[in-house]
Design a protein around this motif. Structure first.
Motif, PDB file in Angstrom:
ATOM      1  N   UNK A   1       0.974  -1.177   0.069  1.00 39.15           N
ATOM      2  CA  UNK A   1      -0.123   0.015   0.115  1.00 39.15           C
ATOM      3  C   UNK A   1       0.838   1.248  -0.058  1.00 39.15           C
ATOM      4  N   UNK A   2       1.771   1.386   0.988  1.00 37.46           N
ATOM      5  CA  UNK A   2       2.777   2.325   0.908  1.00 37.46           C
ATOM      6  C   UNK A   2       3.999   1.872   1.743  1.00 37.46           C
ATOM      7  N   UNK A   3       5.086   2.291   1.360  1.00 36.66           N
ATOM      8  CA  UNK A   3       6.174   1.980   1.927  1.00 36.66           C
ATOM      9  C   UNK A   3       6.348   2.501   3.223  1.00 36.66           C
ATOM     10  N   UNK A   4       6.740   1.676   4.444  1.00 41.53           N
ATOM     11  CA  UNK A   4       7.097   0.376   4.499  1.00 41.53           C
ATOM     12  C   UNK A   4       6.212  -0.683   4.910  1.00 41.53           C
ATOM     13  N   UNK A   5       4.686  -0.227   4.829  1.00 47.29           N
ATOM     14  CA  UNK A   5       3.916  -1.536   5.085  1.00 47.29           C
ATOM     15  C   UNK A   5       3.187  -2.008   3.984  1.00 47.29           C
ATOM     16  N   UNK A   6       2.540  -3.207   4.370  1.00 42.17           N
ATOM     17  CA  UNK A   6       1.984  -3.819   3.214  1.00 42.17           C
ATOM     18  C   UNK A   6       0.792  -4.544   4.050  1.00 42.17           C
ATOM     19  N   UNK A   7      -0.218  -4.966   3.095  1.00 40.39           N
ATOM     20  CA  UNK A   7      -1.519  -5.768   3.543  1.00 40.39           C
ATOM     21  C   UNK A   7      -1.172  -7.139   3.219  1.00 40.39           C
ATOM     22  N   UNK A   8      -1.307  -7.949   4.093  1.00 36.99           N
ATOM     23  CA  UNK A   8      -1.324  -9.502   3.804  1.00 36.99           C
ATOM     24  C   UNK A   8      -2.771  -9.863   4.256  1.00 36.99           C
ATOM     25  N   UNK A   9      -3.351 -10.905   3.493  1.00 39.32           N
ATOM     26  CA  UNK A   9      -4.572 -11.444   3.700  1.00 39.32           C
ATOM     27  C   UNK A   9      -4.391 -13.059   3.618  1.00 39.32           C
ATOM     28  N   UNK A  10      -4.905 -13.563   4.449  1.00 41.72           N
ATOM     29  CA  UNK A  10      -4.727 -15.163   4.640  1.00 41.72           C
ATOM     30  C   UNK A  10      -6.007 -15.734   5.061  1.00 41.72           C
ATOM     31  N   UNK A  11      -6.302 -17.007   5.071  1.00 35.39           N
ATOM     32  CA  UNK A  11      -7.490 -17.642   5.937  1.00 35.39           C
ATOM     33  C   UNK A  11      -7.170 -17.317   7.374  1.00 35.39           C
ATOM     34  N   UNK A  12      -8.285 -17.048   8.002  1.00 36.53           N
ATOM     35  CA  UNK A  12      -8.210 -16.916   9.405  1.00 36.53           C
ATOM     36  C   UNK A  12      -8.043 -18.221  10.132  1.00 36.53           C
ATOM     37  N   UNK A  13      -8.083 -19.407   9.500  1.00 33.36           N
ATOM     38  CA  UNK A  13      -8.026 -20.610  10.089  1.00 33.36           C
ATOM     39  C   UNK A  13      -6.460 -21.177  10.075  1.00 33.36           C
ATOM     40  N   UNK A  14      -5.689 -20.372   9.606  1.00 36.49           N
ATOM     41  CA  UNK A  14      -4.164 -20.713   9.503  1.00 36.49           C
ATOM     42  C   UNK A  14      -3.390 -20.186  10.589  1.00 36.49           C
TER      43      UNK A  14
ATOM     44  N   UNK B   1      -1.691  -6.287   8.980  1.00 32.99           N
ATOM     45  CA  UNK B   1      -0.963  -4.942   8.503  1.00 32.99           C
ATOM     46  C   UNK B   1       0.506  -5.302   9.101  1.00 32.99           C
ATOM     47  N   UNK B   2       1.345  -5.181   8.027  1.00 32.29           N
ATOM     48  CA  UNK B   2       2.958  -5.712   8.526  1.00 32.29           C
ATOM     49  C   UNK B   2       3.877  -4.615   8.120  1.00 32.29           C
ATOM     50  N   UNK B   3       4.829  -4.322   8.591  1.00 28.37           N
ATOM     51  CA  UNK B   3       5.857  -3.652   8.568  1.00 28.37           C
ATOM     52  C   UNK B   3       7.039  -4.216   8.606  1.00 28.37           C
ATOM     53  N   UNK B   4       7.829  -4.461   7.466  1.00 28.01           N
ATOM     54  CA  UNK B   4       9.227  -5.464   7.635  1.00 28.01           C
ATOM     55  C   UNK B   4       8.766  -6.895   8.139  1.00 28.01           C
ATOM     56  N   UNK B   5       7.684  -7.357   7.693  1.00 23.54           N
ATOM     57  CA  UNK B   5       7.518  -8.880   7.893  1.00 23.54           C
ATOM     58  C   UNK B   5       6.862  -8.863   9.400  1.00 23.54           C
ATOM     59  N   UNK B   6       6.759  -7.699  10.056  1.00 20.93           N
ATOM     60  CA  UNK B   6       6.457  -7.662  11.570  1.00 20.93           C
ATOM     61  C   UNK B   6       4.840  -7.395  11.659  1.00 20.93           C
ATOM     62  N   UNK B   7       4.057  -8.181  12.231  1.00 25.18           N
ATOM     63  CA  UNK B   7       2.568  -7.868  12.265  1.00 25.18           C
ATOM     64  C   UNK B   7       2.556  -6.367  13.323  1.00 25.18           C
ATOM     65  N   UNK B   8       1.697  -5.583  12.948  1.00 24.55           N
ATOM     66  CA  UNK B   8       1.442  -4.252  13.393  1.00 24.55           C
ATOM     67  C   UNK B   8      -0.014  -4.269  13.810  1.00 24.55           C
ATOM     68  N   UNK B   9      -1.065  -4.798  13.111  1.00 23.06           N
ATOM     69  CA  UNK B   9      -2.197  -4.936  13.504  1.00 23.06           C
ATOM     70  C   UNK B   9      -3.154  -5.904  12.792  1.00 23.06           C
ATOM     71  N   UNK B  10      -4.221  -6.299  13.269  1.00 20.76           N
ATOM     72  CA  UNK B  10      -4.965  -7.353  12.188  1.00 20.76           C
ATOM     73  C   UNK B  10      -6.420  -7.208  12.710  1.00 20.76           C
TER      74      UNK B  10
END
Length: 309
Positions: free
Chosen positions: A8-21, A44-53
């Motif tokens: 979305x904008x550096x350095x964050x990115x959105x990752x969407x996965x099954x909630x059962x994982x 919501x991730x920054x440098x592969x670290x979860x910030x929020x979900x």
């Protein structure tokens, strides 16, 4: 299901996965929901670290709900995030749901004791075009040391009342589900509108037996009252279901049950107790609010937000 990533904008990115994982402390987000064609974690991730979900159930009619048939869903802030970052997270979620053809979003944000940033989240949802659909006021008792102090203070009184009225009160894990039928029956006799999903509760207890506790009030060996307590998160205890047989009135029965709830909270070493909402279909249940106020030291709202896409 494969992970979906969208920068979305550096350095964050959105990752969407099954909630059962991916497992979550709020375990209801890990369970399958009926009538949902998909269950997704938006992370919501920054440098592969979860910030929020946030977790959504996606219905067959194109609705994204956080969470269906649950006390609440909403945003969880895992690591410190600025207001600008959280606003970008909301915008990214909306954009992705539109891309998936979703027609509407509903979010029941957890009260503040569960998520300290709830006030900020509610503000950002308003600014992002969400509208308030419903609000419920929850009574809480906050503080591990304060819970222990109240439990110790109430214990002698509890013992005295039990001796006088020949009443027994106890708590345990759940071994059978016969109490659900009695709770339904007793509340129906009182004229309460009961929408209890027995199958859902059985499923949840079966998957997470160590998160559920049954408080039983009995007289002369016969159960005359129940309350179901749930550790929705590892640091909390939720006062979920409660009923006393109206044909066998017991003085201070509700007080005895709540006192036992505090004893259980001490054993479980939780940080706070959620006594739930006090609502009637046509207004506020002031009588119940007054009763809960005797066992609480805080009030926080649970707000449901909606947005048409």
């Amino acid at each position: 299901m494969e992970s979906f990533k969208k920068e979305i904008n550096d350095p964050h990115e959105l990752r969407v996965v099954s909630s059962l994982i991916e497992g979550k402390d709020y375990f209801l987000g890990n369970l399958p929901f009926e009538n949902c064609q998909d269950q997704l974690d938006f992370i919501w991730e920054k440098k592969q670290k979860t910030k929020a979900l946030i977790t959504f159930g996606i219905t067959k009619t194109g609705e994204a709900i956080s969470l269906p048939k649950s006390p609440f869903g909403g945003f969880w802030i895992v690591d410190s995030s600025s207001s600008a970052s959280l606003e970008s997270f909301i915008e990214a979620i909306v954009a992705e749901l539109i891309h998936r053809g979703i027609k509407s979003i509903a979010i029941s944000q957890a009260p503040k004791p569960y998520e300290p940033q709830t006030d900020l989240i509610n503000y950002l949802l308003v600014k992002s075009g969400f509208e308030q659909e419903n609000v419920l006021s929850h009574h809480f008792f906050l503080g591990k040391k304060k819970i222990k102090k109240l439990a110790q203070k109430a214990s002698p009184k509890l013992q005295s009342k039990r001796k006088i009225s020949d009443i027994k009160i106890s708590h345990s894990t759940i071994s059978n589900f016969g109490f659900l039928k009695e709770i339904k029956s007793w509340n129906t006799q009182k004229g309460y509108d009961i929408t209890l999903d027995d199958n859902r509760i059985v499923q949840q207890v079966s998957e997470y037996p160590n998160r559920y506790f049954l408080i039983t009030l009995s007289k002369n060996g016969e159960a005359i009252g129940y309350s179901l307590a749930v550790k929705l998160t590892s640091n909390s205890l939720y006062y979920f279901l409660s009923a006393i047989n109206p044909k066998i009135p017991v003085k201070n029965g509700g007080e005895l049950i709540l006192t036992e709830l505090f004893q259980l909270a001490v054993e479980q070493k939780v940080d706070f107790i959620d006594l739930g909402s006090s609502d009637l279909h046509d207004g506020v249940n002031h009588k119940l609010m007054f009763f809960k106020s005797r066992f609480s030291n805080d009030i926080s709202n649970k707000i449901t937000w909606v947005k048409k896409l």
